[in-house]
Design an enzyme around this catalytic site. Sequence first.
Site, PDB file in Angstrom:
ATOM      1  N   HIS A   1      -3.488  -5.730   2.270  1.00 38.59           N
ATOM      2  CA  HIS A   1      -3.126  -5.752   3.694  1.00 38.59           C
ATOM      3  C   HIS A   1      -3.734  -7.005   4.310  1.00 38.59           C
ATOM      4  O   HIS A   1      -4.236  -7.866   3.637  1.00 38.59           O
ATOM      5  CB  HIS A   1      -3.781  -4.570   4.428  1.00 38.59           C
TER       6      HIS A   1
ATOM      7  N   CYS B   1       0.810  -1.220   0.000  1.00 37.74           N
ATOM      8  CA  CYS B   1       0.000   0.000   0.000  1.00 37.74           C
ATOM      9  C   CYS B   1       0.851   1.282   0.000  1.00 37.74           C
ATOM     10  O   CYS B   1       1.455   1.596  -1.013  1.00 37.74           O
ATOM     11  CB  CYS B   1      -0.983  -0.042   1.157  1.00 37.74           C
TER      12      CYS B   1
HETATM   13  N1  GLN Z   1      -1.394   6.886   0.787  1.00 40.24           N
HETATM   14  C1  GLN Z   1      -2.126   5.693   0.905  1.00 40.24           C
HETATM   15  C2  GLN Z   1      -3.537   5.824   0.371  1.00 40.24           C
HETATM   16  O1  GLN Z   1      -3.692   5.742  -0.806  1.00 40.24           O
HETATM   17  C3  GLN Z   1      -1.898   4.968   2.128  1.00 40.24           C
HETATM   18  C4  GLN Z   1      -2.807   3.802   2.365  1.00 40.24           C
HETATM   19  C5  GLN Z   1      -2.264   2.604   3.023  1.00 40.24           C
HETATM   20  O2  GLN Z   1      -1.058   2.370   3.187  1.00 40.24           O
HETATM   21  N2  GLN Z   1      -3.217   1.780   3.480  1.00 40.24           N
HETATM   22  O3  GLN Z   1      -4.527   6.007   1.043  1.00 40.24           O
END
Ligand code: GLN
Length: 248
Positions: free
Chosen positions: A195, A95
């Site tokens: 995740h 992510c």
């Molecule tokens: N910047 C990220 C987003 O698009 C972070 C999200 C994440 O790591 N879950 O929201």
Amino acid sequence: MARTLRFVHLFPELLNLYADQGNLSVLMSRAKLRGIDAEIVPIKLGMKIDFDQADFVLLGGGSDREQAIVGKELLAYRQDFLNAIDGGLPLLAVCGGYQLLGEYYELPTGEKVPGLHLLEMTTRAGGQRLIGNIAIEWIKSDQGPKKTLVGFENHGGRTIHDYPPLGTVVKGYGNNGVDRKEGVQYKGIVGTYIHGPLLPKNPHLADYLIKNALRYRGFTDELDELDDQLEWRAHQRVLDRMQVTQSH
Ligand code: GLN
């Protein structure tokens, strides 16, 4: 020669959204069950990073704020990181960590959080966050008894690149909710929005990463079979909840 692996977690105090460090616990226990000596090396902000000492690196997810802090810190190591990646260093980037591999992450305000530009890839925040369970068909679908990878995604960013993706979206959003690509798989890099953490329910990917790390260190990558009934039940449970019938 006894096989030993060092799994480096970059900035666990900042990049550990949705228990991303659970990925390392899985790699550790699956390595140890095979008699492979393994340790987790946490590198906190301000500590020196020596990529030559890493056999595998985890860059987890984080908020936009945390992502910006890490981006700034890692910029000084960009060339070392790039050299290691060119040499095949196995890396799991999740992510926010995945977004950091690209050129930038553009916030809704238009402000750009600079990335490391290790990949030709950009991310822009969209109107609505892309949240929910996700199932993809892994491009390396010959690596285990199931072709799917499952987990959970929650991101505002929409990522675009021309590399092979980690997989094709079966259900969920993936990189941008449009092109049905999820993540990236390039050299030793596995980048993903998944995740959950990712590896407990995807033992075939966990073993793939361990094999990459062993090969990277010059060891034989043979792994004994483990009893993964529980892991596959958890995997199947996510597919069932999403009503994905293809469970090959
Ligand atoms: N910047 C990220 C987003 O698009 C972070 C999200 C994440 O790591 N879950 O929201």
